[in-house]
Design a protein around this motif. Structure first.
Motif: not given
Ligand code: NI
Length: 193
Positions: A58-60, A114-117, A156-162
């Motif tokens: 989703p970040q891309v 932190g997060c690239l988004s 957990q951080h990346e799964s949250d993005h999904l």
């Molecule tokens: Ni992130």
């Protein structure tokens, strides 16, 4: 995935908060085809270029349940043309998780995320210290991974993005309010400029 192939990938545009695509629940990956491999390769290239330790589709701008990560790589300084300082990536260990499901969670671990988004935002988030995650690889084969500490945080951080969740939504109400005030202030500054 072959590291040489990753270097041939394309750097994708990273969507930043509050883009709509970051709030959507992503759909499961069903076709384990060439297009998926291409996406994974480009996501890894984008993550290493940023640089970041994790990146979800989703970040891309792609609402699919896939993310990439690498918590092991380092940036090594080297002197390039005209004595310009350049960086080369060493000790890379890319991981690609497709349709991940976190099955077990244990303990608590706090880490400044932190997060690239969300460029420039770093906040401590409390998550599970130990997890078990089930996922598929690029060929569609199922795997189970046990992770702890930083690797567990990253998953957990990346799964949250999904699931359409960014890490600031995991903060306490007080910290969240402070963050929103900061965001509004920053927006006003941009509008004045
Ligand atoms: Ni992130």
């Amino acid at each position: 995935m072959d590291l040489k192939h990753i270097d041939d990938g394309t750097v994708l545009k990273i969507f930043t908060y509050p883009s709509q695509v970051l709030k959507r629940v992503a759909t499961p990956v069903e076709n384990f085809d060439e297009e998926l491999k291409e996406l994974a390769r480009n996501m890894l290239k984008t993550m290493y270029e940023a640089p970041g330790i994790g990146l979800a589709a989703p970040q891309v701008g792609i609402s699919k349940r896939i993310f990439v990560m690498d918590i092991d790589f380092n940036r090594k300084e080297k002197t390039g043309i005209d004595a310009k300082i350049e960086y080369e990536l060493v000790d890379r260990n890319p991981k690609i998780l497709i349709n991940p499901v976190i099955k077990k969670k244990k303990g608590q671990f706090k880490y400044e995320e932190g997060c690239l988004s969300l460029p420039g935002i770093y906040e401590e988030v409390a998550r599970a210290q130990k997890i078990t995650v089930e996922y598929q690889d690029l060929g569609g084969d199922k795997h189970e991974l046990q992770a702890e500490d930083l690797l567990a945080v990253c998953i957990q951080h990346e799964s949250d993005h999904l699931d359409g969740v960014v890490f600031i939504e995991r903060l306490s109400m007080l910290k969240k309010n402070l963050f929103h005030k900061k965001l509004i202030k920053r927006k006003k500054l941009y509008e004045q400029a």
